[in-house]
Design an enzyme around this catalytic site. Structure first.
Site, mmCIF file in Angstrom:
data_model
loop_
_atom_site.group_PDB
_atom_site.id
_atom_site.type_symbol
_atom_site.label_atom_id
_atom_site.label_comp_id
_atom_site.label_asym_id
_atom_site.label_seq_id
_atom_site.Cartn_x
_atom_site.Cartn_y
_atom_site.Cartn_z
ATOM 1 N N HIS A 1 47.149 -10.156 89.563
ATOM 2 C CA HIS A 1 46.853 -8.743 89.283
ATOM 3 C C HIS A 1 47.696 -7.753 90.074
ATOM 4 O O HIS A 1 47.994 -6.675 89.571
ATOM 5 C CB HIS A 1 45.369 -8.444 89.570
ATOM 6 C CG HIS A 1 44.431 -9.146 88.633
ATOM 7 N ND1 HIS A 1 43.099 -8.803 88.532
ATOM 8 C CD2 HIS A 1 44.624 -10.177 87.775
ATOM 9 C CE1 HIS A 1 42.518 -9.594 87.637
ATOM 10 N NE2 HIS A 1 43.414 -10.442 87.162
ATOM 11 N N HIS B 1 48.285 -5.057 84.217
ATOM 12 C CA HIS B 1 48.411 -5.090 85.675
ATOM 13 C C HIS B 1 49.752 -4.494 86.122
ATOM 14 O O HIS B 1 49.840 -3.890 87.194
ATOM 15 C CB HIS B 1 48.260 -6.520 86.187
ATOM 16 C CG HIS B 1 46.939 -7.122 85.808
ATOM 17 N ND1 HIS B 1 45.745 -6.601 86.250
ATOM 18 C CD2 HIS B 1 46.638 -8.162 84.994
ATOM 19 C CE1 HIS B 1 44.748 -7.307 85.739
ATOM 20 N NE2 HIS B 1 45.271 -8.259 84.967
ATOM 21 N N THR C 1 43.645 -11.586 113.181
ATOM 22 C CA THR C 1 42.780 -11.203 112.055
ATOM 23 C C THR C 1 43.531 -11.090 110.731
ATOM 24 O O THR C 1 42.901 -11.067 109.674
ATOM 25 C CB THR C 1 42.163 -9.816 112.318
ATOM 26 O OG1 THR C 1 43.246 -8.872 112.469
ATOM 27 C CG2 THR C 1 41.313 -9.811 113.578
ATOM 28 N N CYS D 1 48.334 -13.237 111.978
ATOM 29 C CA CYS D 1 47.987 -12.788 113.340
ATOM 30 C C CYS D 1 46.546 -13.218 113.583
ATOM 31 O O CYS D 1 46.038 -14.101 112.879
ATOM 32 C CB CYS D 1 48.228 -11.296 113.532
ATOM 33 S SG CYS D 1 47.241 -10.171 112.524
ATOM 34 N N ASP E 1 52.229 -13.436 115.194
ATOM 35 C CA ASP E 1 52.185 -13.132 116.624
ATOM 36 C C ASP E 1 51.569 -14.349 117.316
ATOM 37 O O ASP E 1 51.372 -15.412 116.693
ATOM 38 C CB ASP E 1 51.439 -11.809 116.895
ATOM 39 C CG ASP E 1 49.930 -11.883 116.627
ATOM 40 O OD1 ASP E 1 49.444 -12.946 116.180
ATOM 41 O OD2 ASP E 1 49.242 -10.876 116.864
HETATM 42 C C1 RB5 Z 1 46.189 -9.828 119.107
HETATM 43 O O1 RB5 Z 1 45.275 -9.948 120.156
HETATM 44 C C2 RB5 Z 1 45.492 -9.321 117.862
HETATM 45 O O2 RB5 Z 1 45.177 -7.984 118.015
HETATM 46 C C3 RB5 Z 1 46.374 -9.525 116.650
HETATM 47 O O3 RB5 Z 1 46.672 -10.875 116.509
HETATM 48 C C4 RB5 Z 1 45.773 -9.090 115.330
HETATM 49 O O4 RB5 Z 1 44.511 -9.599 115.147
HETATM 50 C C5 RB5 Z 1 45.839 -7.653 115.054
HETATM 51 O O5 RB5 Z 1 45.445 -7.170 113.988
#
Ligand code: RB5
Length: 148
Positions: A98, A133, A67, A65, A8
């Site tokens: 694994h 595994h 996180t 993304c 994203d």
């Molecule tokens: C976008 O702001 C953010 O929520 C997305 O990139 C991600 O971290 C979601 O898990």
């Protein structure tokens, strides 16, 4: 090996970094987007990458993304996907050996491009160990079969 990669807006810089890495490694890839910094919804990029993996259009997938969490949750909703959220090199190796993970997720707001490159290189180069595994991964598949 062929890889599908998606991000994203929160992961686009690392996506570009990883495309350069795969060029260096001689690995072919398909970029499903996004291709601008406008705010977009991560499931819209997790799904095409996951589908390409389960439909065997590609061997592996990479998702980035902010996180890595949203991407990994969304990808793991697709039957046959084992997506690992990884932010260290030890786990990158272990999750291939694994868990036979077929998608790697990372967060651009969590780690920098250098570590993302190291993690990706290790993850792409590490083989599944099989044996005990494989039994455990088979049990994950059984859960998926009996609870979907
Ligand atoms: C976008 O702001 C953010 O929520 C997305 O990139 C991600 O971290 C979601 O898990």
């Amino acid at each position: 090996m062929k890889v599908a990669i998606g991000s994203d807006h929160g992961g686009i810089n690392i996506k570009e970094e990883l495309k350069a890495l795969m060029d260096e490694m001689g690995i072919s890839y398909e970029d499903v987007g996004c291709d601008c910094t406008d705010s977009v919804d991560y499931p819209d990029y997790a799904l095409p990458v996951a589908k390409k993996v389960v439909e065997k259009e590609v061997d592996r997938g990479i998702l980035v993304c902010g996180t890595g969490i949203g991407m990994s949750i969304a990808a793991n909703k697709v039957k046959g996907i084992r997506c690992a959220l990884v932010h260290d090199t030890f786990s990158a190796k272990a999750t291939r050996e694994h868990n036979d993970t077929n998608i790697l997720a990372m967060g651009e707001r969590v780690i920098g491009p250098g570590l993302a490159r190291d993690i990706t290189k290790i993850w792409l180069e590490t083989e599944f160990e099989g044996g005990r595994h494989a039994t455990r991964v088979g049990k994950i598949t059984n859960i998926e079969e009996s609870h979907s």
